[in-house]
Write an enzyme that holds these catalytic residues in place. Structure first.
Site, short mmCIF file in Angstrom:
data_model
loop_
_atom_site.label_atom_id
_atom_site.label_comp_id
_atom_site.label_asym_id
_atom_site.label_seq_id
_atom_site.Cartn_x
_atom_site.Cartn_y
_atom_site.Cartn_z
N SER A 1 1.79 -20.53 -6.06
CA SER A 1 3.17 -20.15 -6.06
C SER A 1 3.84 -21.49 -4.93
CB SER A 1 3.48 -19.05 -5.28
OG SER A 1 2.58 -18.20 -6.10
N TYR B 1 -4.79 -4.83 2.60
CA TYR B 1 -4.21 -4.57 1.38
C TYR B 1 -5.14 -4.66 0.13
CZ TYR B 1 0.34 -6.62 3.38
OH TYR B 1 1.42 -6.65 4.18
N LYS C 1 -3.34 -8.03 -10.62
CA LYS C 1 -3.56 -6.68 -9.68
C LYS C 1 -2.57 -5.48 -9.98
CE LYS C 1 -1.26 -5.92 -6.54
NZ LYS C 1 -1.34 -6.46 -5.34
N CYS D 1 -1.82 -10.94 -7.40
CA CYS D 1 -0.73 -10.13 -7.21
C CYS D 1 -0.31 -9.42 -8.74
CB CYS D 1 0.55 -10.64 -6.93
SG CYS D 1 0.53 -12.10 -5.51
N HIS E 1 21.84 11.60 -6.89
CA HIS E 1 21.23 12.76 -7.14
C HIS E 1 20.84 13.06 -8.66
CE1 HIS E 1 19.46 16.57 -5.80
NE2 HIS E 1 20.11 17.12 -6.70
N GLU F 1 17.57 9.11 -2.73
CA GLU F 1 18.56 9.47 -2.05
C GLU F 1 18.22 10.14 -0.76
OE1 GLU F 1 20.12 13.15 -3.40
OE2 GLU F 1 18.14 13.70 -4.58
N CYS G 1 -1.68 -15.99 -6.76
CA CYS G 1 -0.88 -14.78 -7.23
C CYS G 1 -1.04 -14.54 -8.82
CB CYS G 1 0.47 -15.06 -6.60
SG CYS G 1 1.58 -13.77 -7.36
N GLU H 1 -5.48 -1.31 -2.26
CA GLU H 1 -5.16 -1.50 -3.74
C GLU H 1 -6.31 -1.27 -4.76
OE1 GLU H 1 -2.94 -5.39 -3.79
OE2 GLU H 1 -1.11 -4.15 -2.89
N ASP I 1 -0.49 -19.91 2.01
CA ASP I 1 -1.58 -19.32 3.10
C ASP I 1 -2.38 -20.31 3.80
OD1 ASP I 1 -0.79 -17.14 1.63
OD2 ASP I 1 -2.60 -16.57 0.51
P1 NDP Z 1 -6.04 -7.70 5.16
O1 NDP Z 1 -6.03 -8.60 6.60
O2 NDP Z 1 -5.18 -6.92 4.67
O3 NDP Z 1 -7.41 -6.68 5.58
C1 NDP Z 1 -8.55 -7.07 6.27
C2 NDP Z 1 -9.49 -6.17 6.47
O4 NDP Z 1 -10.76 -6.43 6.67
C3 NDP Z 1 -9.03 -5.21 7.68
O5 NDP Z 1 -9.22 -3.72 7.31
C4 NDP Z 1 -9.78 -5.44 8.61
O6 NDP Z 1 -10.07 -4.95 9.79
C5 NDP Z 1 -11.14 -6.18 8.04
N1 NDP Z 1 -11.67 -7.53 8.70
C6 NDP Z 1 -11.23 -8.46 8.84
N2 NDP Z 1 -12.00 -9.32 9.39
C7 NDP Z 1 -13.11 -9.00 9.16
C8 NDP Z 1 -14.55 -9.08 9.60
N3 NDP Z 1 -14.69 -10.41 10.11
N4 NDP Z 1 -15.38 -8.56 9.43
C9 NDP Z 1 -15.40 -7.01 9.08
N5 NDP Z 1 -14.01 -6.59 8.72
C10 NDP Z 1 -13.02 -7.69 8.70
O7 NDP Z 1 -6.90 -8.75 4.22
P2 NDP Z 1 -7.15 -8.68 2.54
O8 NDP Z 1 -8.29 -9.27 2.36
O9 NDP Z 1 -7.07 -7.10 2.09
O10 NDP Z 1 -5.99 -9.49 1.98
C11 NDP Z 1 -5.63 -10.71 2.27
C12 NDP Z 1 -4.30 -11.17 2.38
O11 NDP Z 1 -3.53 -11.30 1.16
C13 NDP Z 1 -3.52 -9.90 3.02
O12 NDP Z 1 -3.53 -10.19 4.56
C14 NDP Z 1 -2.12 -10.23 2.28
O13 NDP Z 1 -1.17 -10.99 3.40
C15 NDP Z 1 -2.31 -10.58 1.17
N6 NDP Z 1 -2.31 -9.57 0.08
C16 NDP Z 1 -1.16 -9.03 -0.05
C17 NDP Z 1 -0.89 -8.07 -1.01
C18 NDP Z 1 0.57 -7.37 -1.22
O14 NDP Z 1 1.53 -8.02 -0.64
N7 NDP Z 1 0.63 -6.09 -2.14
C19 NDP Z 1 -1.95 -7.54 -2.02
C20 NDP Z 1 -3.30 -8.38 -1.46
C21 NDP Z 1 -3.32 -9.46 -0.64
P3 NDP Z 1 -9.33 -4.57 11.04
O15 NDP Z 1 -7.84 -4.87 10.46
O16 NDP Z 1 -9.40 -3.00 10.99
O17 NDP Z 1 -9.54 -5.20 12.23
#
Ligand code: NDP
Length: 449
Positions: free
Chosen positions: A15, A179, A51, A48, A438, A443, A43, A183, A305
Protein backbone atom coordinates in the site's frame (compact mmCIF):
# COMPACT_ATOMS: atom_id res chain seq x y z
CA UNK A 1 24.98 15.36 -10.32
CA UNK A 2 25.63 11.63 -10.60
CA UNK A 3 23.87 9.86 -13.44
CA UNK A 4 21.48 7.42 -11.80
CA UNK A 5 19.22 4.85 -13.49
CA UNK A 6 16.23 6.30 -11.59
CA UNK A 7 15.33 9.24 -9.40
CA UNK A 8 13.58 6.87 -7.01
CA UNK A 9 13.87 3.13 -6.44
CA UNK A 10 11.07 1.81 -4.23
CA UNK A 11 11.45 -1.59 -2.61
CA UNK A 12 8.05 -3.17 -1.99
CA UNK A 13 4.80 -2.59 -3.90
CA UNK A 14 2.40 -2.76 -0.96
CA UNK A 15 0.00 0.00 0.00
CA UNK A 16 2.70 2.50 1.00
CA UNK A 17 5.19 1.69 -1.78
CA UNK A 18 2.52 1.79 -4.47
CA UNK A 19 1.23 5.19 -3.32
CA UNK A 20 4.73 6.67 -3.07
CA UNK A 21 5.71 5.30 -6.53
CA UNK A 22 2.57 6.52 -8.25
CA UNK A 23 2.63 10.01 -6.71
CA UNK A 24 6.39 10.48 -7.21
CA UNK A 25 5.97 9.49 -10.87
CA UNK A 26 3.01 11.87 -11.24
CA UNK A 27 5.28 14.64 -9.91
CA UNK A 28 7.70 13.81 -12.72
CA UNK A 29 10.20 11.45 -11.07
CA UNK A 30 11.67 8.43 -12.91
CA UNK A 31 10.52 5.61 -10.65
CA UNK A 32 11.07 1.85 -10.42
CA UNK A 33 9.42 -0.37 -7.84
CA UNK A 34 10.68 -3.85 -7.01
CA UNK A 35 8.26 -6.47 -5.71
CA UNK A 36 9.33 -10.04 -5.03
CA UNK A 37 5.81 -11.42 -4.64
CA UNK A 38 2.60 -9.71 -5.81
CA UNK A 39 1.77 -6.02 -6.30
CA UNK A 40 -0.62 -4.97 -3.52
CA UNK A 41 1.33 -6.22 -0.51
CA UNK A 42 -0.03 -7.55 2.75
CA UNK A 43 -3.27 -5.53 2.79
CA UNK A 44 -4.46 -6.56 -0.64
CA UNK A 45 -2.96 -10.02 -1.01
CA UNK A 46 -3.03 -11.57 2.49
CA UNK A 47 -4.45 -9.02 4.90
CA UNK A 48 -7.21 -6.43 5.20
CA UNK A 49 -8.98 -7.11 1.90
CA UNK A 50 -9.33 -10.91 1.89
CA UNK A 51 -9.87 -10.84 5.70
CA UNK A 52 -12.78 -8.41 5.42
CA UNK A 53 -14.37 -10.53 2.70
CA UNK A 54 -14.06 -13.60 4.94
CA UNK A 55 -15.67 -11.61 7.77
CA UNK A 56 -18.62 -10.84 5.48
CA UNK A 57 -18.82 -14.50 4.45
CA UNK A 58 -18.68 -15.71 8.05
CA UNK A 59 -21.33 -13.27 9.23
CA UNK A 60 -23.98 -15.04 7.14
CA UNK A 61 -23.94 -17.79 9.78
CA UNK A 62 -25.57 -15.41 12.28
CA UNK A 63 -27.69 -13.66 9.66
CA UNK A 64 -29.15 -16.95 8.46
CA UNK A 65 -29.89 -18.03 12.03
CA UNK A 66 -31.56 -14.66 12.76
CA UNK A 67 -33.52 -14.66 9.49
CA UNK A 68 -36.08 -17.12 10.90
CA UNK A 69 -37.23 -14.56 13.45
CA UNK A 70 -37.81 -12.17 10.56
CA UNK A 71 -40.11 -14.64 8.84
CA UNK A 72 -37.74 -16.38 6.46
CA UNK A 73 -37.79 -20.14 6.14
CA UNK A 74 -34.21 -21.21 6.53
CA UNK A 75 -33.18 -24.87 6.92
CA UNK A 76 -31.74 -25.76 10.32
CA UNK A 77 -28.55 -26.91 8.65
CA UNK A 78 -27.53 -24.44 5.95
CA UNK A 79 -24.79 -25.72 3.71
CA UNK A 80 -21.59 -23.75 3.50
CA UNK A 81 -18.85 -24.26 0.94
CA UNK A 82 -15.48 -23.01 2.12
CA UNK A 83 -13.84 -23.61 -1.30
CA UNK A 84 -16.46 -21.33 -2.90
CA UNK A 85 -15.83 -18.50 -0.44
CA UNK A 86 -12.05 -18.99 -0.52
CA UNK A 87 -11.83 -19.06 -4.32
CA UNK A 88 -14.18 -16.11 -4.83
CA UNK A 89 -12.15 -14.08 -2.34
CA UNK A 90 -8.94 -14.99 -4.13
CA UNK A 91 -10.51 -13.97 -7.45
CA UNK A 92 -11.24 -10.55 -5.97
CA UNK A 93 -7.66 -10.36 -4.70
CA UNK A 94 -6.47 -11.08 -8.27
CA UNK A 95 -8.69 -8.29 -9.59
CA UNK A 96 -7.29 -5.72 -7.15
CA UNK A 97 -3.74 -6.94 -7.75
CA UNK A 98 -4.28 -6.32 -11.49
CA UNK A 99 -5.78 -2.88 -10.81
CA UNK A 100 -2.77 -1.86 -8.68
CA UNK A 101 -0.41 -3.07 -11.42
CA UNK A 102 -2.30 -1.11 -14.08
CA UNK A 103 -2.22 2.05 -11.95
CA UNK A 104 1.55 1.83 -11.55
CA UNK A 105 2.09 1.13 -15.25
CA UNK A 106 -0.21 3.91 -16.36
CA UNK A 107 1.86 6.35 -14.28
CA UNK A 108 5.04 5.17 -16.00
CA UNK A 109 6.42 3.33 -12.96
CA UNK A 110 8.68 0.42 -13.96
CA UNK A 111 7.74 -2.71 -12.02
CA UNK A 112 10.64 -5.07 -11.39
CA UNK A 113 9.53 -8.51 -10.25
CA UNK A 114 12.53 -9.45 -8.16
CA UNK A 115 13.86 -9.54 -4.68
CA UNK A 116 16.47 -6.83 -4.20
CA UNK A 117 19.12 -6.02 -1.66
CA UNK A 118 20.60 -2.64 -0.89
CA UNK A 119 24.27 -2.64 -1.82
CA UNK A 120 25.07 1.03 -1.22
CA UNK A 121 23.45 4.36 -0.41
CA UNK A 122 22.32 4.74 -4.05
CA UNK A 123 22.48 1.17 -5.27
CA UNK A 124 20.39 -2.00 -5.21
CA UNK A 125 21.15 -5.44 -6.60
CA UNK A 126 18.45 -7.66 -8.08
CA UNK A 127 18.25 -11.40 -7.45
CA UNK A 128 19.92 -12.10 -10.86
CA UNK A 129 22.88 -9.88 -9.96
CA UNK A 130 21.81 -6.83 -12.00
CA UNK A 131 22.79 -3.58 -10.32
CA UNK A 132 20.49 -0.53 -10.43
CA UNK A 133 21.24 2.94 -9.14
CA UNK A 134 18.92 5.67 -7.89
CA UNK A 135 19.24 9.11 -6.37
CA UNK A 136 16.94 7.94 -3.56
CA UNK A 137 15.80 4.56 -2.29
CA UNK A 138 12.50 4.08 -0.44
CA UNK A 139 12.14 0.99 1.75
CA UNK A 140 8.49 -0.09 1.90
CA UNK A 141 8.91 -3.81 2.45
CA UNK A 142 6.39 -4.23 5.28
CA UNK A 143 6.48 -6.89 7.96
CA UNK A 144 5.85 -10.61 8.38
CA UNK A 145 4.07 -12.61 11.11
CA UNK A 146 6.19 -13.44 14.16
CA UNK A 147 6.45 -17.16 14.89
CA UNK A 148 7.45 -18.16 18.43
CA UNK A 149 10.74 -19.93 18.85
CA UNK A 150 9.42 -23.15 20.42
CA UNK A 151 9.58 -26.87 19.66
CA UNK A 152 7.13 -27.85 16.92
CA UNK A 153 6.53 -24.26 15.75
CA UNK A 154 6.71 -25.56 12.16
CA UNK A 155 3.33 -27.29 12.71
CA UNK A 156 1.57 -23.95 13.15
CA UNK A 157 0.48 -21.56 10.43
CA UNK A 158 0.07 -17.78 10.27
CA UNK A 159 -2.59 -15.52 8.77
CA UNK A 160 -0.66 -15.79 5.46
CA UNK A 161 -1.69 -19.42 5.08
CA UNK A 162 -5.15 -19.11 6.64
CA UNK A 163 -6.59 -17.73 3.40
CA UNK A 164 -5.64 -20.84 1.42
CA UNK A 165 -6.82 -23.71 3.64
CA UNK A 166 -8.16 -26.90 2.06
CA UNK A 167 -10.93 -27.06 4.64
CA UNK A 168 -12.13 -25.36 7.82
CA UNK A 169 -10.64 -27.32 10.74
CA UNK A 170 -12.89 -28.56 13.55
CA UNK A 171 -10.71 -27.19 16.37
CA UNK A 172 -8.45 -24.15 16.07
CA UNK A 173 -6.06 -22.71 18.61
CA UNK A 174 -4.94 -19.13 18.04
CA UNK A 175 -1.84 -17.90 19.83
CA UNK A 176 -2.05 -14.15 20.61
CA UNK A 177 -5.08 -12.02 21.41
CA UNK A 178 -4.61 -8.96 19.23
CA UNK A 179 -6.16 -7.85 15.95
CA UNK A 180 -5.50 -10.94 13.87
CA UNK A 181 -6.39 -13.40 16.66
CA UNK A 182 -9.79 -11.84 17.36
CA UNK A 183 -10.66 -11.34 13.70
CA UNK A 184 -9.79 -14.92 12.72
CA UNK A 185 -11.40 -16.27 15.90
CA UNK A 186 -14.67 -14.70 14.74
CA UNK A 187 -14.30 -16.02 11.20
CA UNK A 188 -13.48 -19.60 12.19
CA UNK A 189 -16.12 -19.71 14.92
CA UNK A 190 -18.83 -18.53 12.54
CA UNK A 191 -17.69 -21.07 9.97
CA UNK A 192 -18.17 -23.88 12.50
CA UNK A 193 -14.82 -24.40 14.19
CA UNK A 194 -14.30 -24.60 17.94
CA UNK A 195 -11.88 -21.78 18.72
CA UNK A 196 -9.47 -21.36 21.62
CA UNK A 197 -7.50 -18.13 22.01
CA UNK A 198 -4.41 -18.25 24.22
CA UNK A 199 -2.33 -15.26 25.27
CA UNK A 200 0.78 -14.68 27.32
CA UNK A 201 -0.97 -11.97 29.39
CA UNK A 202 -4.48 -11.56 30.83
CA UNK A 203 -5.51 -9.11 28.12
CA UNK A 204 -7.10 -9.17 24.73
CA UNK A 205 -6.53 -6.28 22.33
CA UNK A 206 -4.20 -4.29 24.53
CA UNK A 207 -4.43 -0.62 23.60
CA UNK A 208 -8.22 -0.55 23.18
CA UNK A 209 -10.52 0.77 25.89
CA UNK A 210 -10.97 -1.74 28.71
CA UNK A 211 -14.81 -1.68 28.77
CA UNK A 212 -14.97 -2.32 25.03
CA UNK A 213 -12.55 -5.23 25.03
CA UNK A 214 -14.19 -6.66 28.10
CA UNK A 215 -17.51 -6.59 26.22
CA UNK A 216 -15.92 -8.48 23.30
CA UNK A 217 -14.52 -11.04 25.73
CA UNK A 218 -17.93 -11.56 27.36
CA UNK A 219 -19.72 -11.90 24.00
CA UNK A 220 -17.04 -14.26 22.69
CA UNK A 221 -17.35 -16.46 25.81
CA UNK A 222 -21.13 -16.45 25.44
CA UNK A 223 -20.74 -17.65 21.85
CA UNK A 224 -18.60 -20.57 22.99
CA UNK A 225 -15.07 -19.40 22.27
CA UNK A 226 -12.51 -20.48 24.88
CA UNK A 227 -9.67 -18.41 26.29
CA UNK A 228 -6.45 -19.33 28.06
CA UNK A 229 -4.72 -16.40 29.75
CA UNK A 230 -1.24 -16.13 31.26
CA UNK A 231 -0.49 -18.95 28.87
CA UNK A 232 3.00 -18.63 27.44
CA UNK A 233 3.48 -20.91 24.44
CA UNK A 234 5.68 -23.93 25.19
CA UNK A 235 5.47 -26.16 22.15
CA UNK A 236 3.46 -28.18 19.64
CA UNK A 237 3.57 -31.94 19.23
CA UNK A 238 2.12 -33.59 16.16
CA UNK A 239 0.20 -36.78 16.98
CA UNK A 240 -0.04 -39.90 14.80
CA UNK A 241 -3.58 -38.94 13.74
CA UNK A 242 -2.34 -35.52 12.53
CA UNK A 243 -3.82 -33.59 15.46
CA UNK A 244 -1.63 -31.08 17.30
CA UNK A 245 -1.14 -31.03 21.06
CA UNK A 246 -0.15 -27.61 22.33
CA UNK A 247 1.51 -27.15 25.69
CA UNK A 248 1.45 -23.85 27.51
CA UNK A 249 2.34 -22.42 30.89
CA UNK A 250 -0.30 -22.52 33.68
CA UNK A 251 -2.80 -24.66 31.73
CA UNK A 252 -3.37 -28.26 30.66
CA UNK A 253 -2.23 -29.03 27.09
CA UNK A 254 -4.95 -28.79 24.42
CA UNK A 255 -5.36 -30.89 21.30
CA UNK A 256 -6.57 -29.18 18.14
CA UNK A 257 -6.51 -29.58 14.35
CA UNK A 258 -4.83 -26.29 13.53
CA UNK A 259 -2.65 -23.73 15.32
CA UNK A 260 -2.44 -20.14 14.10
CA UNK A 261 0.25 -17.77 15.33
CA UNK A 262 -1.01 -14.19 15.64
CA UNK A 263 1.64 -12.76 17.92
CA UNK A 264 2.56 -9.56 16.15
CA UNK A 265 4.46 -8.72 12.99
CA UNK A 266 8.21 -8.29 12.47
CA UNK A 267 9.71 -5.70 10.06
CA UNK A 268 11.11 -7.33 6.88
CA UNK A 269 14.62 -5.98 7.27
CA UNK A 270 16.42 -9.28 7.85
CA UNK A 271 18.21 -9.74 4.51
CA UNK A 272 17.86 -6.31 2.91
CA UNK A 273 21.56 -5.49 3.25
CA UNK A 274 20.92 -2.32 5.21
CA UNK A 275 24.36 -2.45 6.84
CA UNK A 276 25.90 -1.67 3.43
CA UNK A 277 24.31 1.75 3.49
CA UNK A 278 24.54 2.57 7.19
CA UNK A 279 20.78 2.36 7.79
CA UNK A 280 20.13 2.08 11.52
CA UNK A 281 17.54 -0.37 12.86
CA UNK A 282 15.83 -0.32 16.26
CA UNK A 283 15.77 -3.23 18.71
CA UNK A 284 12.81 -4.78 16.85
CA UNK A 285 14.54 -4.58 13.48
CA UNK A 286 12.50 -1.60 12.27
CA UNK A 287 14.12 1.12 10.16
CA UNK A 288 14.71 4.22 12.29
CA UNK A 289 13.38 7.30 10.47
CA UNK A 290 12.84 10.98 11.20
CA UNK A 291 9.58 12.89 10.78
CA UNK A 292 10.21 13.08 7.04
CA UNK A 293 10.68 9.31 6.74
CA UNK A 294 14.44 9.67 6.21
CA UNK A 295 16.70 6.92 7.61
CA UNK A 296 20.18 7.43 9.04
CA UNK A 297 21.47 7.19 5.44
CA UNK A 298 20.47 10.52 3.82
CA UNK A 299 19.51 8.98 0.43
CA UNK A 300 17.40 6.19 1.94
CA UNK A 301 13.86 6.62 3.27
CA UNK A 302 11.35 4.18 4.76
CA UNK A 303 7.58 4.11 5.21
CA UNK A 304 4.89 1.74 6.46
CA UNK A 305 5.13 -1.35 8.65
CA UNK A 306 8.90 -1.66 8.16
CA UNK A 307 9.26 1.43 10.37
CA UNK A 308 6.95 -0.05 13.05
CA UNK A 309 5.34 3.29 13.89
CA UNK A 310 1.64 2.52 13.41
CA UNK A 311 1.11 -0.77 11.56
CA UNK A 312 -2.02 0.24 9.65
CA UNK A 313 -2.55 0.42 5.88
CA UNK A 314 -3.98 3.97 5.78
CA UNK A 315 -0.94 5.19 7.70
CA UNK A 316 1.47 3.55 5.22
CA UNK A 317 -0.49 5.21 2.41
CA UNK A 318 -0.28 8.62 4.09
CA UNK A 319 3.43 8.20 4.72
CA UNK A 320 3.95 7.27 1.04
CA UNK A 321 1.95 10.30 -0.08
CA UNK A 322 3.79 12.63 2.33
CA UNK A 323 7.17 11.31 1.20
CA UNK A 324 6.38 11.79 -2.51
CA UNK A 325 4.76 15.23 -2.05
CA UNK A 326 7.63 16.44 0.12
CA UNK A 327 10.49 15.23 -2.08
CA UNK A 328 9.03 15.44 -5.58
CA UNK A 329 5.96 17.68 -5.32
CA UNK A 330 7.47 20.74 -3.65
CA UNK A 331 4.81 20.34 -0.96
CA UNK A 332 6.37 19.53 2.43
CA UNK A 333 3.97 17.27 4.29
CA UNK A 334 4.16 15.36 7.57
CA UNK A 335 1.75 12.71 8.77
CA UNK A 336 -0.31 13.66 11.81
CA UNK A 337 -0.38 10.61 14.06
CA UNK A 338 -2.97 11.95 16.51
CA UNK A 339 -6.52 10.63 16.66
CA UNK A 340 -6.04 7.74 14.26
CA UNK A 341 -9.27 5.73 14.14
CA UNK A 342 -8.88 1.96 14.10
CA UNK A 343 -11.16 -1.06 14.13
CA UNK A 344 -11.08 -4.77 14.81
CA UNK A 345 -13.36 -6.77 12.53
CA UNK A 346 -14.27 -9.27 15.21
CA UNK A 347 -17.81 -10.64 15.69
CA UNK A 348 -19.15 -8.10 16.65
CA UNK A 349 -16.62 -5.53 15.48
CA UNK A 350 -15.15 -2.83 17.69
CA UNK A 351 -13.61 0.53 16.86
CA UNK A 352 -11.99 3.45 18.63
CA UNK A 353 -10.38 6.83 18.20
CA UNK A 354 -8.43 8.99 20.64
CA UNK A 355 -7.65 8.32 24.28
CA UNK A 356 -8.98 5.37 26.22
CA UNK A 357 -10.51 6.11 29.62
CA UNK A 358 -7.34 5.11 31.45
CA UNK A 359 -5.09 7.12 29.09
CA UNK A 360 -7.34 10.17 29.53
CA UNK A 361 -7.20 9.79 33.33
CA UNK A 362 -3.42 9.74 33.19
CA UNK A 363 -3.02 12.71 30.83
CA UNK A 364 -5.86 15.10 31.69
CA UNK A 365 -6.73 16.89 34.94
CA UNK A 366 -10.33 15.76 34.94
CA UNK A 367 -12.44 13.74 32.56
CA UNK A 368 -16.10 12.95 32.01
CA UNK A 369 -17.21 9.61 30.68
CA UNK A 370 -20.53 9.04 28.92
CA UNK A 371 -21.83 5.76 27.63
CA UNK A 372 -24.69 4.01 26.00
CA UNK A 373 -25.14 0.31 26.65
CA UNK A 374 -27.96 -0.97 24.47
CA UNK A 375 -29.33 -3.96 22.62
CA UNK A 376 -29.64 -3.09 18.92
CA UNK A 377 -33.28 -3.49 17.81
CA UNK A 378 -32.31 -6.09 15.22
CA UNK A 379 -30.76 -8.19 18.00
CA UNK A 380 -33.90 -7.78 20.11
CA UNK A 381 -36.20 -9.15 17.41
CA UNK A 382 -33.68 -11.89 16.60
CA UNK A 383 -33.60 -12.92 20.28
CA UNK A 384 -29.86 -12.38 20.14
CA UNK A 385 -28.66 -11.47 23.58
CA UNK A 386 -25.80 -9.28 22.42
CA UNK A 387 -25.49 -5.71 23.64
CA UNK A 388 -23.62 -2.85 21.99
CA UNK A 389 -21.56 -0.38 24.01
CA UNK A 390 -20.57 3.15 22.99
CA UNK A 391 -18.32 5.19 25.24
CA UNK A 392 -17.31 8.82 24.99
CA UNK A 393 -14.43 10.33 26.97
CA UNK A 394 -14.43 14.12 27.37
CA UNK A 395 -12.00 16.61 28.83
CA UNK A 396 -13.64 17.61 32.14
CA UNK A 397 -12.62 21.26 31.72
CA UNK A 398 -13.55 21.96 28.11
CA UNK A 399 -16.04 19.23 27.25
CA UNK A 400 -13.95 18.39 24.18
CA UNK A 401 -14.27 14.76 23.13
CA UNK A 402 -10.87 13.11 23.52
CA UNK A 403 -11.89 9.51 22.89
CA UNK A 404 -14.71 7.53 21.35
CA UNK A 405 -14.91 3.76 21.67
CA UNK A 406 -17.58 1.42 20.36
CA UNK A 407 -18.50 -2.24 20.02
CA UNK A 408 -21.55 -3.47 18.15
CA UNK A 409 -22.89 -4.06 14.64
CA UNK A 410 -21.34 -1.80 11.99
CA UNK A 411 -19.34 0.31 14.46
CA UNK A 412 -16.32 0.69 12.13
CA UNK A 413 -18.65 2.34 9.59
CA UNK A 414 -20.15 4.59 12.27
CA UNK A 415 -16.85 5.50 13.91
CA UNK A 416 -15.22 6.64 10.66
CA UNK A 417 -17.74 9.50 10.45
CA UNK A 418 -17.63 10.28 14.18
CA UNK A 419 -13.81 10.32 14.10
CA UNK A 420 -13.98 13.41 11.88
CA UNK A 421 -15.77 15.24 14.69
CA UNK A 422 -13.28 14.00 17.30
CA UNK A 423 -10.35 15.05 15.11
CA UNK A 424 -11.99 18.44 14.63
CA UNK A 425 -12.09 18.87 18.42
CA UNK A 426 -15.87 18.97 18.86
CA UNK A 427 -17.53 18.81 22.28
CA UNK A 428 -20.23 16.56 23.68
CA UNK A 429 -22.61 19.56 23.63
CA UNK A 430 -22.05 19.92 19.89
CA UNK A 431 -22.85 16.23 19.40
CA UNK A 432 -26.02 16.67 21.49
CA UNK A 433 -27.12 19.68 19.41
CA UNK A 434 -27.40 17.33 16.44
CA UNK A 435 -30.85 15.76 16.11
CA UNK A 436 -30.88 11.98 16.42
CA UNK A 437 -31.45 10.03 13.22
CA UNK A 438 -34.08 7.56 14.32
CA UNK A 439 -34.14 4.59 14.42
CA UNK A 440 -30.44 3.87 14.04
CA UNK A 441 -27.72 2.56 16.31
CA UNK A 442 -25.59 5.61 15.49
CA UNK A 443 -28.16 7.92 17.10
CA UNK A 444 -26.77 6.76 20.46
CA UNK A 445 -23.80 9.02 19.70
CA UNK A 446 -25.94 12.10 20.30
CA UNK A 447 -27.96 10.63 23.19
CA UNK A 448 -25.24 9.49 25.57
CA UNK A 449 -25.66 10.01 29.30
P1 NDP B 1 -1.14 -7.48 17.78
O1 NDP B 1 -0.02 -6.62 18.16
O2 NDP B 1 -2.46 -6.90 17.54
O3 NDP B 1 -1.31 -8.63 18.87
C1 NDP B 1 -0.26 -9.46 19.21
C2 NDP B 1 -0.71 -10.43 20.27
O4 NDP B 1 0.32 -11.38 20.47
C3 NDP B 1 -0.98 -9.78 21.60
O5 NDP B 1 -2.02 -10.47 22.23
C4 NDP B 1 0.33 -9.94 22.35
O6 NDP B 1 0.18 -10.08 23.74
C5 NDP B 1 0.83 -11.27 21.80
N1 NDP B 1 2.29 -11.32 21.69
C6 NDP B 1 3.10 -10.35 21.22
N2 NDP B 1 4.38 -10.77 21.24
C7 NDP B 1 4.37 -12.03 21.72
C8 NDP B 1 5.38 -12.98 21.98
N3 NDP B 1 6.67 -12.72 21.75
N4 NDP B 1 5.00 -14.19 22.48
C9 NDP B 1 3.70 -14.45 22.74
N5 NDP B 1 2.71 -13.58 22.50
C10 NDP B 1 3.04 -12.39 21.99
O7 NDP B 1 -0.59 -8.28 16.49
P2 NDP B 1 -1.34 -9.11 15.34
O8 NDP B 1 -0.36 -10.15 14.95
O9 NDP B 1 -2.71 -9.51 15.74
O10 NDP B 1 -1.43 -8.03 14.18
C11 NDP B 1 -0.27 -7.37 13.72
C12 NDP B 1 -0.57 -5.94 13.38
O11 NDP B 1 -1.28 -5.90 12.16
C13 NDP B 1 -1.47 -5.22 14.38
O12 NDP B 1 -0.73 -4.62 15.40
C14 NDP B 1 -2.18 -4.21 13.53
O13 NDP B 1 -1.42 -3.05 13.53
C15 NDP B 1 -2.19 -4.83 12.15
N6 NDP B 1 -3.55 -5.36 11.86
C16 NDP B 1 -4.57 -4.46 11.78
C17 NDP B 1 -5.86 -4.89 11.51
C18 NDP B 1 -6.97 -3.90 11.46
O14 NDP B 1 -6.69 -2.70 11.31
N7 NDP B 1 -8.22 -4.31 11.57
C19 NDP B 1 -6.16 -6.30 11.29
C20 NDP B 1 -5.01 -7.16 11.42
C21 NDP B 1 -3.77 -6.69 11.69
P3 NDP B 1 0.00 -8.85 24.78
O15 NDP B 1 -0.45 -7.66 23.99
O16 NDP B 1 -1.05 -9.31 25.72
O17 NDP B 1 1.31 -8.66 25.39
Amino acid sequence: MADYDYDLFVIGAGSGGTRASRVAAAHGARVAVAEEYRVGGTCVIRGCVPKKLLVYGAHFAEDLADAKRFGWQVPDQCEFSWPTLRDNVMEEVDRINAAYTTTLESHGVEIIHSRVTITGPNQVTLADGTVKTAERILIAVGAHPAVPDCPGAEHGITSNEAFHLEAIPKRVLIAGAGYIANEFAGIFHQLGAHVIIMNRTQDILRGYDLSIRDRLLQISLMKGLEFRFDAAFQGIEKNNDGCLTVSMANHEPVTVDMVIFATGRVPNTGSLGLDAAGVELDAKGAVVVDEDNRSTCPSIYAIGDVTNRVQLTPIAIREGQAFADTIYGNKPTRVDYTNIPSAVFSHPPLAGVGLTESEAKQTLGSIRVYSSDFRPMKNVLANRNERALYKMICDGETGRIVGLHMIGPDVPEILQAAAIAVKAGLTKDQFDETVALHPTMAEELVLMR
